[in-house]
Design a protein around this motif. Structure first.
Motif, PDB file in Angstrom:
ATOM      1  N   UNK A  26       0.734  -1.194  -0.148  1.00  5.61           N
ATOM      2  CA  UNK A  26       0.182   0.160  -0.070  1.00  5.61           C
ATOM      3  C   UNK A  26       0.798   0.674   0.006  1.00  5.61           C
ATOM      4  N   UNK A  27       2.854   1.003   0.424  1.00 11.03           N
ATOM      5  CA  UNK A  27       3.313   1.931   0.533  1.00 11.03           C
ATOM      6  C   UNK A  27       3.129   3.479   1.188  1.00 11.03           C
ATOM      7  N   UNK A  28       2.114   2.640   2.150  1.00 11.41           N
ATOM      8  CA  UNK A  28       2.184   3.830   3.339  1.00 11.41           C
ATOM      9  C   UNK A  28       3.344   4.111   3.952  1.00 11.41           C
ATOM     10  N   UNK A  29       3.737   3.036   4.289  1.00 12.59           N
ATOM     11  CA  UNK A  29       5.032   3.576   4.946  1.00 12.59           C
ATOM     12  C   UNK A  29       5.945   4.741   4.413  1.00 12.59           C
ATOM     13  N   UNK A  30       5.666   4.878   3.444  1.00  9.49           N
ATOM     14  CA  UNK A  30       6.917   6.439   2.986  1.00  9.49           C
ATOM     15  C   UNK A  30       6.348   7.892   3.924  1.00  9.49           C
ATOM     16  N   UNK A  31       5.958   8.076   4.217  1.00  8.71           N
ATOM     17  CA  UNK A  31       5.556   8.407   5.761  1.00  8.71           C
ATOM     18  C   UNK A  31       6.630   8.471   6.710  1.00  8.71           C
ATOM     19  N   UNK A  32       7.132   6.757   7.244  1.00  6.84           N
ATOM     20  CA  UNK A  32       7.819   6.822   8.315  1.00  6.84           C
ATOM     21  C   UNK A  32       8.949   6.391   8.746  1.00  6.84           C
ATOM     22  N   UNK A  53      12.394   9.155   7.355  1.00  3.81           N
ATOM     23  CA  UNK A  53      11.093   9.394   6.694  1.00  3.81           C
ATOM     24  C   UNK A  53      12.311   8.852   4.688  1.00  3.81           C
ATOM     25  N   UNK A  54      12.600  10.481   4.445  1.00  2.64           N
ATOM     26  CA  UNK A  54      13.098  10.543   3.265  1.00  2.64           C
ATOM     27  C   UNK A  54      14.578   9.592   3.260  1.00  2.64           C
ATOM     28  N   UNK A  55      14.856   9.210   3.862  1.00  2.00           N
ATOM     29  CA  UNK A  55      16.581   8.509   3.786  1.00  2.00           C
ATOM     30  C   UNK A  55      17.845   8.661   3.605  1.00  2.00           C
ATOM     31  N   UNK A  56      17.660  10.253   4.015  1.00  2.00           N
ATOM     32  CA  UNK A  56      18.370  10.973   4.275  1.00  2.00           C
ATOM     33  C   UNK A  56      19.366  10.213   5.035  1.00  2.00           C
ATOM     34  N   UNK A  57      18.770  10.216   6.414  1.00  2.00           N
ATOM     35  CA  UNK A  57      19.339   9.953   7.317  1.00  2.00           C
ATOM     36  C   UNK A  57      19.669   8.602   7.927  1.00  2.00           C
ATOM     37  N   UNK A  58      20.518   8.385   8.364  1.00  2.00           N
ATOM     38  CA  UNK A  58      20.528   6.141   8.326  1.00  2.00           C
ATOM     39  C   UNK A  58      21.534   6.413  10.039  1.00  2.00           C
ATOM     40  N   UNK A  59      21.249   4.918  10.425  1.00  2.00           N
ATOM     41  CA  UNK A  59      21.580   4.908  11.798  1.00  2.00           C
ATOM     42  C   UNK A  59      22.609   3.548  11.398  1.00  2.00           C
ATOM     43  N   UNK A  60      23.145   2.845  12.169  1.00  2.00           N
ATOM     44  CA  UNK A  60      23.319   1.288  12.281  1.00  2.00           C
ATOM     45  C   UNK A  60      24.133   0.537  13.481  1.00  2.00           C
ATOM     46  N   UNK A  77       8.235   2.038  -2.665  1.00  2.00           N
ATOM     47  CA  UNK A  77       7.479   1.300  -1.519  1.00  2.00           C
ATOM     48  C   UNK A  77       8.140   0.620  -0.771  1.00  2.00           C
ATOM     49  N   UNK A  78       9.637   0.230  -0.714  1.00  2.00           N
ATOM     50  CA  UNK A  78      10.798  -0.672  -0.704  1.00  2.00           C
ATOM     51  C   UNK A  78      11.617   0.018   0.147  1.00  2.00           C
ATOM     52  N   UNK A  79      11.967  -1.344   0.635  1.00  2.00           N
ATOM     53  CA  UNK A  79      13.440  -0.788   2.187  1.00  2.00           C
ATOM     54  C   UNK A  79      14.051  -1.972   1.753  1.00  2.00           C
ATOM     55  N   UNK A  80      15.391  -1.368   1.729  1.00  2.00           N
ATOM     56  CA  UNK A  80      16.171  -2.483   1.986  1.00  2.00           C
ATOM     57  C   UNK A  80      17.443  -2.320   2.362  1.00  2.00           C
ATOM     58  N   UNK A  96      12.170  -5.850   9.488  1.00  2.00           N
ATOM     59  CA  UNK A  96      11.667  -4.623   9.124  1.00  2.00           C
ATOM     60  C   UNK A  96      10.302  -4.420   9.926  1.00  2.00           C
ATOM     61  N   UNK A  97      10.580  -2.946  10.703  1.00  2.00           N
ATOM     62  CA  UNK A  97       9.348  -2.081  10.701  1.00  2.00           C
ATOM     63  C   UNK A  97       9.409  -1.126  10.728  1.00  2.00           C
ATOM     64  N   UNK A  98       8.020  -0.126  10.785  1.00  2.00           N
ATOM     65  CA  UNK A  98       7.935   1.025  10.644  1.00  2.00           C
ATOM     66  C   UNK A  98       7.301   2.297  11.808  1.00  2.00           C
ATOM     67  N   UNK A  99       7.792   2.555  11.584  1.00  2.00           N
ATOM     68  CA  UNK A  99       7.680   3.616  12.979  1.00  2.00           C
ATOM     69  C   UNK A  99       6.478   5.203  13.209  1.00  2.00           C
ATOM     70  N   UNK A 100       5.572   4.813  13.359  1.00  2.00           N
ATOM     71  CA  UNK A 100       4.665   5.705  12.336  1.00  2.00           C
ATOM     72  C   UNK A 100       4.104   6.818  13.457  1.00  2.00           C
ATOM     73  N   UNK A 101       4.755   6.661  14.118  1.00  2.00           N
ATOM     74  CA  UNK A 101       4.753   8.130  15.408  1.00  2.00           C
ATOM     75  C   UNK A 101       6.143   8.757  15.742  1.00  2.00           C
ATOM     76  N   UNK A 102       6.867   8.610  14.603  1.00  2.00           N
ATOM     77  CA  UNK A 102       8.205   9.891  14.365  1.00  2.00           C
ATOM     78  C   UNK A 102       8.115  10.463  13.972  1.00  2.00           C
TER      79      UNK A 102
END
Length: 126
Positions: A26-32, A53-60, A77-80, A96-102
Motif C-alpha cells: 500500500x506504500x503507506x510507509x513512505x511517511x514513516x 522518512x526521506x532516506x537522507x539519514x541512517x543509523x547502524x 514502497x520498498x526498504x532494502x 523490518x519495521x515502521x515507526x509511524x509515531x516518529x
C-alpha cells in the motif's frame, strides 16, 4: 494500515552477501521512519539499521557498521538492507519495521516501531 513483507533471506557462506527487501503493497510507509532488527535463537531482538522518512539519514548498530547498508525507494514502497562480508554471528531472523509515531529522524529503539513484518531467515555458514 501498514503491511510489511520481507524477502531475500537465505543461506550464504561467510564473506558472502545478501540483499533483504521489505515491501508495503500500500506504500503507506513512505511517511514513516523504517528500521531493520534481527533476532537470533535464544537472544532478544536487536537493532540493526534505521533510516529517516526521506532516506537522507541512517543509523547502524556497531556490529554491522561498514558492512550493511540500509536504503529506501519510496516511489516503489520498498526498504532494502544490503549485507556484505557476512559472518556466522549475523545468523538470525531479520525483521523490518515502521515507526509511524516518529515525526523526524529515526530510532534504534524497538519500542518506537509499531508495524512489523513476519521476518526472513538469514543463515551464514562458516
Amino acid at each position: 494500515q501498514v503491511q510489511l513483507v520481507e524477502s531475500g533471506g537465505g543461506l550464504v557462506q561467510a564473506g558472502g552477501s545478501l540483499r533483504l527487501s521489505c515491501a508495503d503493497s500500500r506504500r503507506t510507509f513512505i511517511s514513516y521512519a523504517m528500521g531493520w532488527f534481527r533476532q537470533a535463537p535464544g537472544k532478544e531482538r536487536e537493532f540493526v539499521a534505521a533510516t529517516s522518512r526521506s532516506g537522507a539519514s541512517t543509523d547502524y548498530a556497531v556490529a554491522v557498521k561498514g558492512r550493511f547498508t540500509i536504503s529506501r525507494n519510496n516511489a516503489e514502497g520498498t526498504v532494502y538492507l544490503q549485507m556484505n562480508s557476512l559472518k556466522p554471528e549475523d545468523t538470525a531472523v531479520y525483521y523490518c519495521a515502521a515507526a509511524s509515531r516518529l515525526r523526524i529522524g529515526f530510532s534504534n529503539r524497538l519500542n518506537d516501531y509499531d508495524y512489523w513484518g513476519q521476518g526472513t531467515q538469514v543463515t551464514v555458514s562458516s
